[in-house]
Each structure stands twice: as C-alpha cells, then as structure tokens.
Design a protein around this motif. Structure first.
Motif, PDB file in Angstrom:
ATOM      1  N   GLN A  31       5.699  -5.356 -20.332  1.00  0.00           N
ATOM      2  CA  GLN A  31       5.585  -5.374 -18.857  1.00  0.00           C
ATOM      3  C   GLN A  31       5.516  -3.951 -18.307  1.00  0.00           C
ATOM      4  OE1 GLN A  31       8.640  -7.767 -16.943  1.00  0.00           O
ATOM      5  NE2 GLN A  31       8.199  -9.555 -18.218  1.00  0.00           N
ATOM      6  N   ALA A  32       6.361  -3.058 -18.837  1.00  0.00           N
ATOM      7  CA  ALA A  32       6.360  -1.667 -18.362  1.00  0.00           C
ATOM      8  C   ALA A  32       5.023  -1.002 -18.665  1.00  0.00           C
ATOM      9  CB  ALA A  32       7.498  -0.888 -19.013  1.00  0.00           C
ATOM     10  N   GLU A  33       4.505  -1.257 -19.868  1.00  0.00           N
ATOM     11  CA  GLU A  33       3.231  -0.634 -20.243  1.00  0.00           C
ATOM     12  C   GLU A  33       2.089  -1.149 -19.367  1.00  0.00           C
ATOM     13  OE1 GLU A  33       3.275  -1.491 -24.428  1.00  0.00           O
ATOM     14  OE2 GLU A  33       4.257   0.438 -24.914  1.00  0.00           O
ATOM     15  N   SER A  34       2.115  -2.449 -19.059  1.00  0.00           N
ATOM     16  CA  SER A  34       1.064  -3.014 -18.185  1.00  0.00           C
ATOM     17  C   SER A  34       1.126  -2.406 -16.801  1.00  0.00           C
ATOM     18  CB  SER A  34       1.218  -4.522 -18.032  1.00  0.00           C
ATOM     19  OG  SER A  34       1.237  -5.143 -19.270  1.00  0.00           O
ATOM     20  N   LEU A  35       2.342  -2.206 -16.308  1.00  0.00           N
ATOM     21  CA  LEU A  35       2.495  -1.619 -14.970  1.00  0.00           C
ATOM     22  C   LEU A  35       2.009  -0.172 -14.966  1.00  0.00           C
ATOM     23  CD1 LEU A  35       3.590  -1.835 -12.053  1.00  0.00           C
ATOM     24  CD2 LEU A  35       5.809  -1.086 -12.939  1.00  0.00           C
ATOM     25  N   LYS A  86       0.812  -1.218   0.000  1.00  0.00           N
ATOM     26  CA  LYS A  86       0.000   0.000   0.000  1.00  0.00           C
ATOM     27  C   LYS A  86       0.852   1.278   0.000  1.00  0.00           C
ATOM     28  CE  LYS A  86      -2.684   0.808   3.466  1.00  0.00           C
ATOM     29  NZ  LYS A  86      -2.426   0.328   4.636  1.00  0.00           N
ATOM     30  N   ASN A  87       1.933   1.256   0.786  1.00  0.00           N
ATOM     31  CA  ASN A  87       2.753   2.474   0.895  1.00  0.00           C
ATOM     32  C   ASN A  87       3.968   2.459  -0.022  1.00  0.00           C
ATOM     33  OD1 ASN A  87       1.043   3.552   2.853  1.00  0.00           O
ATOM     34  ND2 ASN A  87       2.039   2.291   4.411  1.00  0.00           N
ATOM     35  N   GLY A  88       3.981   1.553  -0.978  1.00  0.00           N
ATOM     36  CA  GLY A  88       5.088   1.514  -1.925  1.00  0.00           C
ATOM     37  C   GLY A  88       5.853   0.212  -1.873  1.00  0.00           C
ATOM     38  N   TYR A  89       6.879   0.150  -2.727  1.00  0.00           N
ATOM     39  CA  TYR A  89       7.665  -1.081  -2.873  1.00  0.00           C
ATOM     40  C   TYR A  89       8.862  -0.770  -3.748  1.00  0.00           C
ATOM     41  CZ  TYR A  89       4.083  -0.691  -6.454  1.00  0.00           C
ATOM     42  OH  TYR A  89       3.222  -0.181  -7.385  1.00  0.00           O
ATOM     43  N   VAL A  90       9.820  -1.698  -3.696  1.00  0.00           N
ATOM     44  CA  VAL A  90      10.928  -1.617  -4.643  1.00  0.00           C
ATOM     45  C   VAL A  90      10.880  -2.874  -5.506  1.00  0.00           C
ATOM     46  CG1 VAL A  90      12.551  -2.314  -2.786  1.00  0.00           C
ATOM     47  CG2 VAL A  90      13.448  -1.405  -4.942  1.00  0.00           C
ATOM     48  N   LEU A  91      10.675  -2.664  -6.807  1.00  0.00           N
ATOM     49  CA  LEU A  91      10.563  -3.777  -7.756  1.00  0.00           C
ATOM     50  C   LEU A  91      11.942  -4.090  -8.322  1.00  0.00           C
ATOM     51  CD1 LEU A  91       7.388  -2.821  -9.841  1.00  0.00           C
ATOM     52  CD2 LEU A  91       7.543  -4.151  -7.721  1.00  0.00           C
ATOM     53  N   ASP A  92      12.308  -5.358  -8.236  1.00  0.00           N
ATOM     54  CA  ASP A  92      13.649  -5.799  -8.644  1.00  0.00           C
ATOM     55  C   ASP A  92      13.479  -6.897  -9.689  1.00  0.00           C
ATOM     56  OD1 ASP A  92      16.074  -7.183  -8.778  1.00  0.00           O
ATOM     57  OD2 ASP A  92      16.030  -7.816  -6.684  1.00  0.00           O
ATOM     58  N   GLY A  93      13.771  -6.563 -10.943  1.00  0.00           N
ATOM     59  CA  GLY A  93      13.632  -7.559 -12.006  1.00  0.00           C
ATOM     60  C   GLY A  93      12.319  -7.453 -12.753  1.00  0.00           C
ATOM     61  N   PHE A  94      11.534  -6.453 -12.455  1.00  0.00           N
ATOM     62  CA  PHE A  94      10.291  -6.169 -13.167  1.00  0.00           C
ATOM     63  C   PHE A  94      10.134  -4.659 -13.207  1.00  0.00           C
ATOM     64  CE2 PHE A  94       5.944  -5.310 -14.010  1.00  0.00           C
ATOM     65  CZ  PHE A  94       5.470  -6.371 -14.746  1.00  0.00           C
ATOM     66  N   PRO A  95       9.747  -4.076 -14.347  1.00  0.00           N
ATOM     67  CA  PRO A  95       9.541  -4.703 -15.642  1.00  0.00           C
ATOM     68  C   PRO A  95      10.871  -5.030 -16.336  1.00  0.00           C
ATOM     69  CG  PRO A  95       9.180  -2.345 -15.805  1.00  0.00           C
ATOM     70  CD  PRO A  95       9.430  -2.628 -14.364  1.00  0.00           C
ATOM     71  N   ARG A  96      10.768  -5.975 -17.275  1.00  0.00           N
ATOM     72  CA  ARG A  96      11.928  -6.424 -18.028  1.00  0.00           C
ATOM     73  C   ARG A  96      11.685  -6.376 -19.527  1.00  0.00           C
ATOM     74  NH1 ARG A  96      14.423  -9.798 -14.180  1.00  0.00           N
ATOM     75  NH2 ARG A  96      16.455 -10.547 -14.850  1.00  0.00           N
ATOM     76  N   THR A  97      10.480  -6.034 -19.924  1.00  0.00           N
ATOM     77  CA  THR A  97      10.136  -5.878 -21.343  1.00  0.00           C
ATOM     78  C   THR A  97       9.230  -4.650 -21.453  1.00  0.00           C
ATOM     79  OG1 THR A  97       8.088  -7.178 -21.182  1.00  0.00           O
ATOM     80  CG2 THR A  97      10.101  -8.404 -21.707  1.00  0.00           C
TER      81      THR A  97
END
Ligand code: AP5
Ligand code: MG
Length: 214
Positions: free
Chosen positions: A92-96, A78-89
């Motif tokens: 994937q970036a557009e979906s996010l 809820k308060n955020g996150y650090v994504l490691d290894g995503f997006p990779r294409t």
C-alpha cells in the motif's frame, strides 16, 4: 499538506486526525471509516470488507489501494489530506508513493502515534464510535456531553464489532506483522515523526502542532 497517521489500533490516529483536519482545513480520510460506512449501507465493497474486519484481519490490498487512490483524486484532496489507517502494508505504501510521484507530489509527514500494546486493550473497551460522521469518543478519557449521543452530529454511538478484547489482540498482531514495517519505510524516506501517544489527547495534539506548525 499531506499527512499519514501511523500507529497501532487504538493508538489515537482517528482522534488526532480529526483535530488535524479541522485545524489545517484538509479532509480526514479514514479507510476504516469508509469501510464501516459501506458496511452500514450494505454496498458490495462493504460486504467484501466485513468478514476481514470482523476477524481483525486486513482487507486485501487489491480492494483497498484502488479505493484510496480514487478518494485522494477527488477535488477536496487537491490541497492535501490526512490519511488515517492507510497505508497499512508495504505494498500500500509503495502504491501511494508511486501514484503521488506520477503527479510530482510527495507525502509531507508520517506521524507515528506511539502507544504500547498494554495501554491499547483498555482504551478499546471504552471507545464509542459514530458510524454517521466517524467521530470517536471514550467513556472515560473523552466523553460525550450526552451519554451515547455523538456531540458532532447527534446520532447514536456504537461499540465497534472489532473492539472485543480477543479481536483487539488479533488486530495488534496483524499490526506488528504488516503495518509496523512502515515505520522503517517512512523513516528511510525522511518523513517519520514520532509522538508519545500515551499522553493526554490534548498534549498529543500539541506535540503534533509543534511539528506541523501553527
Ligand atoms: P481502522 O478503523 O483504521 O481501525 P484501527 O487502525 O484498528 O484503528 P482504530 O480506529 O481502532 O484506532 P485509532 O488509532 O483511530 O484510535 P482512536 O482515535 O479511535 O480499521 C478497522 C479495520 O478496517 C482494520 O482492522 C481492517 O480490517 C480494515 N482496514 C482499514 N484500513 C485498511 C487498510 N489500509 N488496509 C486493509 N484493511 C484496512 O482512539 C481509540 C480510543 O482511545 C478512543 O476511545 C479514544 O477516545 C481514546 N483515546 C485516543 N487518544 C487518547 C489518549 N491520548 N488518551 C486516552 N484515550 C485516548
Ligand atoms: Mg480510527
């Protein structure tokens, strides 16, 4: 705070993401760690992912995107996150971007940990990883207190199946083809921050904190 880690395999995304997660009290979400945990537990997702990972390729977007979007819908994100290894294409970036926009949200920073290919191969052969908690070490640059045992959780460390030199080469070429275009994507979105990943790992973290704030 919502952060994406970009960078080649072995650039130090996981190493830095762990420290970011601890300092800013946000979950560290690594798609690679999620796949490895599923392989270890023999799940259907793990079986799907394993052959792609062992060959140094990418797990298909239709498997990966849904998994990640589910994960960031969990309460701890809820308060955020650090994504490691995503997006990779790019898909994937557009979906996010789209999924976040639907919630009126956006990524804050995409941090590119920049390391040239030559430095990567030597780093990988010395890496040791914990499949239980996802911690990563290096026999020279970041050793554990007790050889072969995870400092964080006490489990036995492994050399990852995909860290063989020929698989690392394949992962690097997949990175240049499919993932590097994301640097341009996030640069155009005004989110890109580049840090020099060839420095000592504490200096890399210091540069990241300069951007994210104390
Ligand atoms: P994943 O687990 O994400 O692997 P990767 O991107 O190849 O990255 P690594 O984990 O190998 O490196 P890292 O940048 O985290 O470096 P680390 O901090 O460990 O993915 C694995 C596979 O899963 C993929 O190949 C793919 O098949 C699949 N997958 C995952 N996500 C996917 C997605 N979104 N879509 C499709 N498929 C997906 O550091 C490396 C070593 O260097 C360590 O030993 C570390 O101690 C050391 N080190 C770190 N920093 C420094 C430093 N500054 N100086 C010296 N040594 C350092
Ligand atoms: Mg990693």
């Amino acid at each position: 705070m919502k952060i994406i880690m970009l960078g080649a395999p072995g650039a130090g995304k996981g190493t830095q993401a762990k420290q970011i997660a601890a300092k800013y009290q946000i979950p560290h979400i690594s798609t690679g760690d999620i796949f490895r945990a599923n392989i270890k537990n023999g799940t259907e997702l793990g079986m799907k992912a394993k052959s792609y990972m062992d060959a140094g390729g990418l797990v298909p977007d239709d498997v990966t995107i849904g998994m990640l979007l589910d994960r960031i819908s969990e309460p701890d994100s809820k308060n955020g996150y650090v994504l490691d290894g995503f997006p990779r294409t790019i898909p994937q970036a557009e979906s996010l971007t789209k999924a976040l926009a639907e919630r009126g949200e956006n990524i804050d920073y995409a941090i590119d940990v920049d390391v040239p290919d030559e430095a990567i191969v030597s780093r990988m052969s010395g890496r040791r990883a914990c499949v239980s908690c996802g911690a990563t070490y290096h026999i020279v640059y970041n050793p554990t207190k007790k050889e072969g045992i995870c400092d964080a959780c006490g489990q036995t460390l492994i050399l990852r199946d995909d860290d063989k030199p020929e698989t690392v080469q394949k992962r690097l070429s997949v990175y240049h083809e499919q993932t590097q275009p994301l640097i341009d994507y996030y640069s155009k979105e005004g989110k890109l921050v580049t840090v020099d990943g060839t420095q000592d790992l504490n200096d890399v973290f210091r540069d990241i904190v300069k951007v994210l704030g104390e």
